[in-house]
Design an enzyme around this catalytic site. Structure first.
Site: not given
Ligand code: TRP
Length: 333
Positions: A197, A200, A115
């Site tokens: 996969k 989001k 982050k």
């Protein structure tokens, strides 16, 4: 706290739209857990502030995430479904745990490094101590089981370290929280582009969201990568074709799957038909959830009641734990 039942706790970040991977990888399992455990399912609005400081969008996102979870089968009567900021004692426990968390370990955390790289202009202390807040969420209910994905295992290990340090210094108050492993029930939901996969934020066209319209679902599925088909019987499926079959297993009935499996083996499969079948069944699966979530989301009164009911349960459990904590620490003068 209902005596005798093991305690399960998990948090959901209100920072994006829920997708099929969230459904099959997490929520579907929460729905089963709520039948046999005392469950605390929390919308992590405070955690969201470490990366998304705009509270106007946060408000909408909290409502949407709650509505989507209820539409998927989380029952606010069975589980405590609540909002993190409604449990003020979280902040108190977070403060105490911060004294047991060392800068060196926090800086080494994978999610922090990632982050910090993504938001170099906002490397705030909340981002650094994100795992401490998460530990507070969990141990506030003295939970033992935490159903989370692999990416959260390091945070859980940190939570166990804080528990050990706390218990060692002040007395045995907390059990060590463990990742709840779904074993065979853990379903992987591949993305539609054959790479990784559903997720989001990455590649939104290869991910099916629970809020997608029927047209969008169909469009995304029909765009999935295929090729000219197998040229000799028994040829192994390339990854992107295997993924389409994987997705079919989630929503299509066995007859349809067998039909296309046979066609593949006989080298006369028509990928257009295969994708049409998948698209239709995805629409059948997702549309009732989307419609239910929409109507719940528009019912602000009901959502406030849900949050209030959840907060009552979560606050009762938090109050019990925190009085033990203050007594153990000697902060009860
Ligand atoms: N960090 C979790 C995530 O990104 C969300 C979360 C917050 C959480 N508090 C928690 C998960 C407590 C489990 C338990 O998905």
């Amino acid at each position: 706290m209902i005596k005798g039942k093991a305690i399960v706790m998990s948090g959901i970040r209100p920072t994006g739209f829920l997708h099929l991977g969230n459904y099959f990888g997490a929520i579907q399992n929460y729905v089963k857990l709520q039948e046999s455990y005392t469950c605390y399912f929390m919308v992590a609005d405070l955690h969201a502030l470490t990366t998304h400081p705009d509270t106007k969008t946060l408000n909408d996102n909290v409502h949407r995430v709650l509505a989507e979870n209820i539409a998927c089968g989380i029952d606010p009567e069975k589980a405590a479904l609540y909002c993190q900021s409604h449990v003020r004692e979280t902040a108190e426990l977070y403060l105490y745990l911060n004294m047991l968390a060392y800068l060196g370990e926090l800086e080494k955390t994978t999610t922090f490094k990632e982050k910090a790289r993504l938001q170099p202009d906002n490397i705030n202390a909340g981002l650094l101590t994100y795992p401490v807040l998460q530990a507070a969420d969990i141990i506030l209910h003295r939970a033992t089981w935490v159903p989370v994905g692999k990416d959260q295992e390091q945070h859980l290990e940190m939570a166990r370290n804080y528990v050990k340090r706390f218990n060692h210094r002040y007395g045995e108050i907390f059990p060590e929280p463990m990742a709840y492993n779904f074993g065979e029930d853990l379903v992987k939901v591949p993305s539609l582009d054959g790479e990784g996969k559903m997720s989001k934020s990455e590649n939104q066209l290869a991910t099916l969201y629970l809020a997608d319209t029927d047209e969008l679902i169909t469009k995304k599925v029909m765009k999935a990568k295929t090729d000219g088909g197998p040229t000799s019987p028994g040829m192994p499926k390339p990854d992107y074709i295997e993924n389409i079959f994987q997705l079919m297993k989630l929503v299509c009935d066995q007859n349809a799957i067998d039909h296309f499996e046979e066609a593949y083996q006989n080298c006369n499969i028509r990928y257009g038909d295969l994708k049409k079948q998948l698209a239709d069944d995805m629409v059948k699966f997702i549309s009732p959830i989307r419609e239910k979530a929409e109507s719940i989301q528009n019912d602000k009164k009901y959502l406030s009641q849900v949050m209030e009911m959840g907060a009552i349960k979560a606050n009762a459990s938090a109050a019990e734990t925190m009085s033990l904590v203050r007594a153990a620490m000697g902060l009860n003068y």
